[in-house]
Design a protein around this motif. Structure first.
Motif, mmCIF file in Angstrom:
data_model
loop_
_atom_site.group_PDB
_atom_site.id
_atom_site.type_symbol
_atom_site.label_atom_id
_atom_site.label_comp_id
_atom_site.label_asym_id
_atom_site.label_seq_id
_atom_site.Cartn_x
_atom_site.Cartn_y
_atom_site.Cartn_z
ATOM 1 N N UNK A 46 0.818 -1.204 0.000
ATOM 2 C CA UNK A 46 0.000 0.000 0.000
ATOM 3 C C UNK A 46 0.856 1.259 0.000
ATOM 4 N N UNK A 47 0.190 2.392 0.030
ATOM 5 C CA UNK A 47 0.899 3.673 -0.066
ATOM 6 C C UNK A 47 1.770 3.928 1.155
ATOM 7 N N UNK A 52 8.161 3.183 3.458
ATOM 8 C CA UNK A 52 9.234 2.577 4.243
ATOM 9 C C UNK A 52 10.098 1.620 3.465
ATOM 10 N N UNK A 53 9.859 1.483 2.175
ATOM 11 C CA UNK A 53 10.643 0.554 1.364
ATOM 12 C C UNK A 53 11.939 1.189 0.880
ATOM 13 N N UNK A 55 13.046 0.933 -2.050
ATOM 14 C CA UNK A 55 12.814 1.462 -3.398
ATOM 15 C C UNK A 55 12.372 2.920 -3.351
ATOM 16 N N UNK A 56 11.471 3.245 -2.399
ATOM 17 C CA UNK A 56 11.021 4.629 -2.264
ATOM 18 C C UNK A 56 12.164 5.530 -1.806
ATOM 19 N N UNK A 57 12.885 5.113 -0.784
ATOM 20 C CA UNK A 57 13.998 5.920 -0.252
ATOM 21 C C UNK A 57 15.051 6.145 -1.327
ATOM 22 N N UNK A 58 15.388 5.090 -2.041
ATOM 23 C CA UNK A 58 16.392 5.202 -3.094
ATOM 24 C C UNK A 58 15.934 6.150 -4.202
ATOM 25 N N UNK A 59 14.701 5.974 -4.684
ATOM 26 C CA UNK A 59 14.199 6.799 -5.789
ATOM 27 C C UNK A 59 14.139 8.269 -5.398
ATOM 28 N N UNK A 149 20.722 0.136 -0.890
ATOM 29 C CA UNK A 149 21.182 -1.104 -0.273
ATOM 30 C C UNK A 149 19.999 -1.978 0.132
ATOM 31 N N UNK A 150 18.973 -1.338 0.704
ATOM 32 C CA UNK A 150 17.785 -2.096 1.124
ATOM 33 C C UNK A 150 17.060 -2.689 -0.073
ATOM 34 N N UNK A 151 16.905 -1.883 -1.145
ATOM 35 C CA UNK A 151 16.219 -2.362 -2.345
ATOM 36 C C UNK A 151 17.004 -3.499 -3.007
#
Length: 220
Positions: A46-47, A52-53, A55-59, A149-151
């Motif tokens: 979800x949004x 917290x992913x 992918x979001x932090x990296x992007x 790193x997380x992604x």
């Protein structure tokens, strides 16, 4: 209120465009992430979960990093370098107000507090714009590495492979490809703006010379 909005319109409109664009990025990113999770038998988030992913932090910080680097370098380089004819440059060989020594205004009651205070506070303040951008760049750089790193570790886990630490990710070609692909575009746009403003115009914009001004003139 009407005059206040007029006086701050440039900031308000750009702030609103940022909020709208950021919201669009979050919503579309969450949909894309969940679609990918479903395609690979994973769990949708979800949004709110998407925020917290990795992918979001990296992007997010991959892009912010390049913007802060661009503006920090631009602020510093325009203090020392010139482009004759460009509205983005000071006039070569002429003393500009930006070159004034703030120490000469230490007794001015209208001067900003750091100027009146003097000393180390004033020395930091006279470079505070570039300091702000470089601090934000450094923070975004590290958050880009953490998110990446997380992604990356999540992708590795999906294939039964070991993940990576932030420091290890900083040494990967993937991290530097992500950084350089953004940095190059920022510096390309700045170079284009500097060169194009010699010959092209936008009537009414402070980023442009007057429409009738000669190409070779820098004095706006």
């Amino acid at each position: 209120m009407k005059h206040w909005i007029r006086d701050h319109g440039l900031l308000l409109v750009n702030g609103a465009l940022f909020v709208i664009s950021f919201a669009g990025m979050v919503l579309s990113g969450a949909l894309s992430y969940d679609a990918d999770q479903q395609a690979h038998g994973g769990t949708t988030v979800g949004v709110l979960g998407f925020l917290g992913t990795g992918e979001f932090v990296e992007a997010t910080f991959e892009n912010w990093e390049s913007e802060f680097l661009q503006m920090g370098m631009y602020v510093v380089l325009t203090a020392y370098l010139f482009q004759r004819g460009s509205s983005e440059s000071k006039l070569p060989g002429r003393h500009e107000p930006q070159d004034d020594d703030p120490r000469d205004a230490s007794g001015d009651s209208n001067a900003p507090w750091p100027v009146r205070r003097g000393g180390v506070v004033m020395r930091l303040y006279e470079h505070s714009l570039s300091i702000m951008f470089f601090v934000l760049f450094a923070a975004s750089f590290l958050l880009h590495a953490a998110g990446g790193s997380a992604a990356y570790s999540e992708e590795q886990a999906a294939h039964g492979l070991p993940g990576t630490t932030v420091l290890e990710y900083l040494g990967t070609s993937r991290f530097w490809f992500e950084s350089f692909q953004n940095w190059q575009s920022e510096f390309m746009v700045i170079a284009l703006m500097i060169g194009a403003s010699v010959y092209l115009r936008e009537r009414g914009s402070v980023e442009s010379k007057p429409v009738a001004m000669a190409h070779g003139s820098t004095d706006t």
